[in-house]
Design a protein around this motif. Structure first.
Motif, PDB file in Angstrom:
ATOM      1  N   GLY A   6       5.774  -4.931   6.571  1.00  0.00           N
ATOM      2  CA  GLY A   6       4.458  -5.486   7.015  1.00  0.00           C
ATOM      3  C   GLY A   6       3.570  -4.736   5.599  1.00  0.00           C
ATOM      4  O   GLY A   6       4.029  -3.695   6.039  1.00  0.00           O
ATOM      5  N   LEU A   7       2.249  -4.843   5.868  1.00  0.00           N
ATOM      6  CA  LEU A   7       1.311  -4.588   5.664  1.00  0.00           C
ATOM      7  C   LEU A   7      -0.305  -4.263   6.176  1.00  0.00           C
ATOM      8  O   LEU A   7      -1.415  -4.134   5.938  1.00  0.00           O
ATOM      9  N   ALA A   8       0.096  -4.001   7.609  1.00  0.00           N
ATOM     10  CA  ALA A   8      -1.549  -4.308   8.797  1.00  0.00           C
ATOM     11  C   ALA A   8      -2.063  -3.151   8.049  1.00  0.00           C
ATOM     12  O   ALA A   8      -3.227  -3.444   8.481  1.00  0.00           O
ATOM     13  N   ALA A   9      -1.673  -1.892   7.348  1.00  0.00           N
ATOM     14  CA  ALA A   9      -2.602  -0.936   6.987  1.00  0.00           C
ATOM     15  C   ALA A   9      -2.806  -0.627   5.758  1.00  0.00           C
ATOM     16  O   ALA A   9      -3.768  -0.153   5.098  1.00  0.00           O
ATOM     17  N   GLY A  10      -2.358  -1.888   4.851  1.00  0.00           N
ATOM     18  CA  GLY A  10      -2.533  -2.095   3.406  1.00  0.00           C
ATOM     19  C   GLY A  10      -1.208  -2.241   2.641  1.00  0.00           C
ATOM     20  O   GLY A  10      -0.686  -1.915   3.145  1.00  0.00           O
ATOM     21  N   MET A  11      -1.616  -3.218   0.715  1.00  0.00           N
ATOM     22  CA  MET A  11      -0.634  -3.192   0.419  1.00  0.00           C
ATOM     23  C   MET A  11       0.028  -2.383  -0.629  1.00  0.00           C
ATOM     24  O   MET A  11       0.810  -1.895  -1.229  1.00  0.00           O
ATOM     25  N   ASP A  12      -1.025  -0.746  -0.495  1.00  0.00           N
ATOM     26  CA  ASP A  12      -0.951   0.237  -1.485  1.00  0.00           C
ATOM     27  C   ASP A  12       0.455   0.828  -0.994  1.00  0.00           C
ATOM     28  O   ASP A  12       0.694   0.891   0.484  1.00  0.00           O
TER      29      ASP A  12
END
Length: 328
Positions: A245-251
């Motif tokens: 997942g990426l709830a906080a961002g893709m970095d």
């Protein structure tokens, strides 16, 4: 052709517009199986689609919804016949192929999984893509060789859909589960699911060191960004993290240190285009390794006309556990 209810997304002058409306069955896309959709669910990606907060939808008009469970009404596919109970999730539904928030869906028979014995259609959507993704992550950790004797496992975004199912499954399999959440008021809920410890997500939100104190043998992360970087830096020698997942961002502000100095593995979990045999394995394991009593406790039910508002609540982190959507 009949008309049926559906949540339709259209391109607008600024972004997209979404509404519950009537849809003509003649406008359904190509496919060799038609399904009467009985249940769906609300995942994070569904929230992004119905609110327009991310460019999830790539075709217009679009029927939203990436998960369905229901009964085959028509089929020209050799594996399926009218009356079969099926699950379909991913494969671009709700993104490039008309999706699940509708009373009818037409899909490719090769996308379908037979509803496992012991699961109702409602149960399957209480699990949904979130729970199915959690099980794919568990399978990846098992393939890595992780066992309960290796040490604790951490689950981030613990009160969400992926996290809730991951905790329930891992604890039933005998793991010592550390749940990370930004909602510490949910600690009793997480412990009821099987978490042995609950930590505040702030412990994983600061800049990650190349290597930090070893805390867990493995983990399942639905958050991404700095949280995932911290998980990696705190993973024990030859441990593994499954990222989904990426709830906080893709970095991913990490370094190679965990990989080359501790032999840590990072597994990427893709639920959308996952091969059909692995899908069948995951759904079969969910039927056997998930406590259905706990599943009912973490599930709330809504109707189709409540989906748009529910999607916004999911993005705001206001939903605990899983939402099932009654379609028929």
């Amino acid at each position: 052709m009949a008309m049926f209810k559906a949540i339709r997304i259209d391109k607008a002058e600024k972004g997209t517009s979404v509404a519950l409306t009537q849809f003509d069955e003649a406008e359904l896309m190509d496919g060799d199986v038609t399904v009467a959709v009985e249940w769906s669910t609300v995942n994070y990606k569904d929230g992004l689609a119905v609110t327009g907060k991310a460019p999830v939808v790539r075709r217009f008009p679009m029927i939203a919804g990436i998960d369905l469970a229901g009964t085959v009404t028509q089929s020209s596919h050799p594996d399926w016949k009218a009356g079969d109970k099926v699950i379909c999730n991913g494969w671009g539904m709700g993104e490039t192929h008309l999706g699940a928030y509708a009373e009818r869906a037409r899909v490719k028979g090769d996308w379908l999984v037979r509803l496992p014995d012991g699961l109702s259609a409602r149960d399957a959507m209480a699990i949904g893509t979130a729970g199915y993704t959690a099980m794919l992550a568990v399978l990846a950790l098992e393939k890595h060789g992780l066992t309960p004797k290796d040490g604790p496992v951490v689950v981030t975004g613990a009160a969400g859909g992926v996290g809730s199912i991951a905790i329930a499954v891992l604890s039933k399999l005998g793991h010592h589960v550390i749940a990370s959440t930004g909602r510490m008021a949910e600690a009793p809920y997480l412990k009821d699911l099987g978490a042995a410890e609950v930590i505040d997500r702030s412990e994983l939100s600061g800049p990650a060191k190349p290597l930090a104190k070893e805390r867990w043998a493995g983990g399942i992360d639905s958050v991404g960004s700095t949280t995932l970087a911290n998980l990696l830096s705190m993973t024990k020698y030859r441990g593994a993290i499954a990222a989904c997942g990426l709830a906080a961002g893709m970095d991913l502000p990490s370094s190679v240190a965990p990989f080359i100095l501790r032999g840590v593995c990072l597994y990427g979990i893709d639920s959308v285009m996952c091969p059909i045999e692995l899908r069948k394995q995951a759904w079969g394991r969910l039927a056997s390794d998930l406590d259905h009593g706990k599943l009912s406790e973490i599930t709330q039910e809504i109707n189709l006309d409540e989906v748009i508002a529910a999607g916004a609540r999911v993005l705001e982190g206001q939903v605990r556990g899983r939402i099932v959507v009654k379609i028929l």
